[in-house]
Design a protein around this motif. Structure first.
Motif, PDB file in Angstrom:
ATOM      1  N   GLY A 142       0.816  -1.211   0.000  1.00 15.77           N
ATOM      2  CA  GLY A 142       0.000   0.000   0.000  1.00 15.77           C
ATOM      3  C   GLY A 142       0.849   1.259   0.000  1.00 15.77           C
ATOM      4  N   GLY A 143       1.918   1.257   0.792  1.00 13.39           N
ATOM      5  CA  GLY A 143       2.820   2.411   0.820  1.00 13.39           C
ATOM      6  C   GLY A 143       3.466   2.667  -0.524  1.00 13.39           C
ATOM      7  N   LEU A 144       3.892   1.592  -1.187  1.00 14.21           N
ATOM      8  CA  LEU A 144       4.502   1.736  -2.513  1.00 14.21           C
ATOM      9  C   LEU A 144       3.482   2.235  -3.538  1.00 14.21           C
ATOM     10  CD1 LEU A 144       6.712  -1.489  -2.625  1.00 14.21           C
ATOM     11  CD2 LEU A 144       7.521   0.877  -2.505  1.00 14.21           C
ATOM     12  N   ALA A 145       2.219   1.777  -3.418  1.00 16.76           N
ATOM     13  CA  ALA A 145       1.171   2.236  -4.338  1.00 16.76           C
ATOM     14  C   ALA A 145       0.918   3.733  -4.163  1.00 16.76           C
ATOM     15  CB  ALA A 145      -0.104   1.443  -4.098  1.00 16.76           C
ATOM     16  N   LEU A 146       0.915   4.201  -2.907  1.00 13.05           N
ATOM     17  CA  LEU A 146       0.749   5.637  -2.656  1.00 13.05           C
ATOM     18  C   LEU A 146       1.937   6.429  -3.193  1.00 13.05           C
ATOM     19  CD1 LEU A 146      -0.694   5.603   0.984  1.00 13.05           C
ATOM     20  CD2 LEU A 146      -1.921   6.196  -1.126  1.00 13.05           C
ATOM     21  N   TRP A 147       3.144   5.903  -2.973  1.00 18.89           N
ATOM     22  CA  TRP A 147       4.349   6.561  -3.465  1.00 18.89           C
ATOM     23  C   TRP A 147       4.354   6.619  -4.994  1.00 18.89           C
ATOM     24  CZ3 TRP A 147       8.412   4.328  -6.342  1.00 18.89           C
ATOM     25  CH2 TRP A 147       9.524   5.160  -6.508  1.00 18.89           C
ATOM     26  N   GLU A 148       3.818   5.558  -5.619  1.00 15.41           N
ATOM     27  CA  GLU A 148       3.764   5.506  -7.081  1.00 15.41           C
ATOM     28  C   GLU A 148       2.919   6.650  -7.633  1.00 15.41           C
ATOM     29  OE1 GLU A 148       3.303   1.791 -10.184  1.00 15.41           O
ATOM     30  OE2 GLU A 148       1.835   1.966  -8.562  1.00 15.41           O
ATOM     31  N   GLY A 149       1.819   6.962  -6.934  1.00 20.39           N
ATOM     32  CA  GLY A 149       1.008   8.127  -7.288  1.00 20.39           C
ATOM     33  C   GLY A 149       0.201   8.001  -8.559  1.00 20.39           C
ATOM     34  N   GLU A 150      -0.009   6.786  -9.047  1.00 15.84           N
ATOM     35  CA  GLU A 150      -0.789   6.599 -10.267  1.00 15.84           C
ATOM     36  C   GLU A 150      -2.285   6.683  -9.956  1.00 15.84           C
ATOM     37  OE1 GLU A 150       0.081   6.169 -13.398  1.00 15.84           O
ATOM     38  OE2 GLU A 150       2.255   6.098 -13.111  1.00 15.84           O
ATOM     39  N   ALA A 151      -3.048   7.207 -10.915  1.00 16.28           N
ATOM     40  CA  ALA A 151      -4.504   7.248 -10.763  1.00 16.28           C
ATOM     41  C   ALA A 151      -5.046   5.826 -10.681  1.00 16.28           C
ATOM     42  CB  ALA A 151      -5.132   7.984 -11.945  1.00 16.28           C
ATOM     43  N   PHE A 152      -6.126   5.654  -9.904  1.00 19.08           N
ATOM     44  CA  PHE A 152      -6.695   4.316  -9.726  1.00 19.08           C
ATOM     45  C   PHE A 152      -7.172   3.777 -11.069  1.00 19.08           C
ATOM     46  CE2 PHE A 152     -10.397   1.566  -8.785  1.00 19.08           C
ATOM     47  CZ  PHE A 152      -9.703   0.553  -8.134  1.00 19.08           C
ATOM     48  N   GLN A 153      -6.714   2.571 -11.404  1.00 16.96           N
ATOM     49  CA  GLN A 153      -7.072   1.927 -12.662  1.00 16.96           C
ATOM     50  C   GLN A 153      -8.074   0.818 -12.389  1.00 16.96           C
ATOM     51  OE1 GLN A 153      -3.444   0.725 -14.663  1.00 16.96           O
ATOM     52  NE2 GLN A 153      -2.458   2.696 -14.317  1.00 16.96           N
ATOM     53  N   ILE A 154      -9.340   1.113 -12.633  1.00 20.90           N
ATOM     54  CA  ILE A 154     -10.402   0.169 -12.273  1.00 20.90           C
ATOM     55  C   ILE A 154     -10.303  -1.132 -13.060  1.00 20.90           C
ATOM     56  CG2 ILE A 154     -12.086   1.050 -13.955  1.00 20.90           C
ATOM     57  CD1 ILE A 154     -14.207   0.661 -11.700  1.00 20.90           C
ATOM     58  N   GLU A 155      -9.715  -1.062 -14.260  1.00 22.42           N
ATOM     59  CA  GLU A 155      -9.599  -2.285 -15.071  1.00 22.42           C
ATOM     60  C   GLU A 155      -8.639  -3.296 -14.453  1.00 22.42           C
ATOM     61  OE1 GLU A 155      -6.748   0.798 -16.803  1.00 22.42           O
ATOM     62  OE2 GLU A 155      -8.799   0.720 -16.030  1.00 22.42           O
ATOM     63  N   LEU A 156      -7.805  -2.832 -13.524  1.00 23.75           N
ATOM     64  CA  LEU A 156      -6.878  -3.747 -12.865  1.00 23.75           C
ATOM     65  C   LEU A 156      -7.577  -4.686 -11.895  1.00 23.75           C
ATOM     66  CD1 LEU A 156      -3.740  -1.551 -12.009  1.00 23.75           C
ATOM     67  CD2 LEU A 156      -4.109  -3.070 -13.948  1.00 23.75           C
ATOM     68  N   LEU A 157      -8.773  -4.300 -11.468  1.00 26.40           N
ATOM     69  CA  LEU A 157      -9.481  -5.108 -10.470  1.00 26.40           C
ATOM     70  C   LEU A 157      -9.720  -6.533 -10.965  1.00 26.40           C
ATOM     71  CD1 LEU A 157     -12.113  -2.524  -9.145  1.00 26.40           C
ATOM     72  CD2 LEU A 157     -10.092  -3.381  -7.951  1.00 26.40           C
ATOM     73  N   VAL A 158     -10.125  -6.647 -12.218  1.00 26.82           N
ATOM     74  CA  VAL A 158     -10.426  -7.978 -12.771  1.00 26.82           C
ATOM     75  C   VAL A 158      -9.166  -8.831 -12.837  1.00 26.82           C
ATOM     76  CG1 VAL A 158     -11.237  -9.247 -14.797  1.00 26.82           C
ATOM     77  CG2 VAL A 158     -12.376  -7.131 -14.101  1.00 26.82           C
ATOM     78  N   TYR A 159      -8.091  -8.262 -13.372  1.00 24.27           N
ATOM     79  CA  TYR A 159      -6.851  -9.021 -13.501  1.00 24.27           C
ATOM     80  C   TYR A 159      -6.255  -9.353 -12.126  1.00 24.27           C
ATOM     81  CZ  TYR A 159      -7.072  -7.610 -18.403  1.00 24.27           C
ATOM     82  OH  TYR A 159      -7.463  -7.420 -19.704  1.00 24.27           O
ATOM     83  N   ALA A 160      -6.343  -8.420 -11.192  1.00 25.04           N
ATOM     84  CA  ALA A 160      -5.832  -8.664  -9.840  1.00 25.04           C
ATOM     85  C   ALA A 160      -6.617  -9.772  -9.158  1.00 25.04           C
ATOM     86  CB  ALA A 160      -5.886  -7.378  -9.012  1.00 25.04           C
TER      87      ALA A 160
END
Length: 302
Positions: free
Chosen positions: A193-211
């Motif tokens: 989660g910390g790395l995701a915040l540091w990455e700063g990318e906009a939330f990609q809803i299409e990733l939900l399915v693949y994840a």
């Protein structure tokens, strides 16, 4: 498929290898431009959500005395999982499915080498030869004219996977394996989660399915290993896991249009063949020990 016989255990492990390959497929389908840390965090979240009700039900029916054991190891393994997950995405973004998987299968070689270094396990000439041939296989598969992130990531993924697998030996034997997997993923959440915040990318809803799909496949693979190795000696059935390389060849060709070349086949043989030999040798050794034990029992009975 109970996993109590060698044939059923092999079938379960083959299915597990299929799910492991599917996990890689869904990660690769997420695309080379995927927000890596966000995707890794989502995978950890989905694994926790999927495992939580299963583990609660299993703990309700079993002893809860071991739930607080090995937390330090689970924490270490959870953070190593984050590193491995990131390396997996990086390698699959650049390499073909078959090439990446062929390199991943060098993990057993690293396990043997690390076991000799950290646990003082005997390092025979056969193991050394398997390691040398395995590394030759990597060179044949990758044929590096230049060092790329994908190549380095694939090799480092195998190294981290081997190190994480060795830590399993130190986990409490009485602890439920799925519970251990849940706790490991839970400890992975803060770093991911910390790395995701540091990455700063906009939330990609299409990733939900693949994840979600990759998480389900990863759990199914873990369950297959749990059942496949539970009743049968691992040396008798572990070679079944190399079927994953066949699945990687076929699915890579079918979905991604990847055509394996001769170098990939030769390199894969250099990696897999020595490991199959070592597995076959262990099976023969176990049979001799079993026959000797039976003979002694018969003599004692007489």
């Amino acid at each position: 498929m109970s996993g109590r016989t060698v044939s059923s255990a092999i079938l379960i492990l083959v299915l597990g290898s299929f799910f492991a390959t599917l996990c890689d497929v869904f990660i690769k389908l997420a695309g080379s431009e995927v927000a890596i840390f966000q995707f890794t965090f989502l995978r950890a979240v989905f694994m926790c959500f999927i495992l939580l009700p299963i583990v609660v039900l299993r703990l309700y029916r079993r002893s809860k005395s071991a739930v607080f054991l090995g937390l330090k190891l689970h924490f270490i393994r959870g953070n190593m999982w984050v590193l491995a997950a990131v390396l997996l995405v990086l390698s699959l973004a650049e390499l073909s499915l078959a090439t990446a998987n062929a390199v991943f299968y060098t993990a057993p070689i690293f396990i043997m080498l690390f076991g000799a270094f950290f646990y003082k396990e005997r390092l025979s000439m056969d193991v050394v030869l398997a390691a040398v041939l395995g590394f030759m296989g990597i060179l044949v598969i990758l044929r590096p004219t230049e060092i790329t992130f994908g190549m380095v990531s694939a090799i480092l993924f195998a190294v981290v996977l081997a190190a994480n697998s060795l830590l399993i030996k130190k986990l409490p034997q009485q602890q439920d394996i799925l519970y251990g997997l849940l706790v490991t993923q839970f400890f992975a959440l803060p770093l991911a989660g910390g790395l995701a915040l540091w990455e700063g990318e906009a939330f990609q809803i299409e990733l939900l399915v693949y994840a979600a799909l990759s998480s389900i496949c990863s759990i199914l693979y873990s369950v297959s290993c749990l059942v496949g190795y539970r009743y049968v000696a691992s040396s008798k059935v572990t070679s079944a896991e190399y079927s994953g390389l066949i699945f990687a060849f076929l699915i890579g060709w079918w979905i991604f249009g990847e055509t394996p070349d001769l170098g990939l086949f030769i390199g894969s043989l250099l990696v897999i063949t020595p490991l199959l030999y070592l597995s076959h040798r262990d099976v023969k050794r176990l049979r001799r020990e079993q026959m000797l034990s039976n003979t002694r029992s018969n003599l004692g009975a007489g």
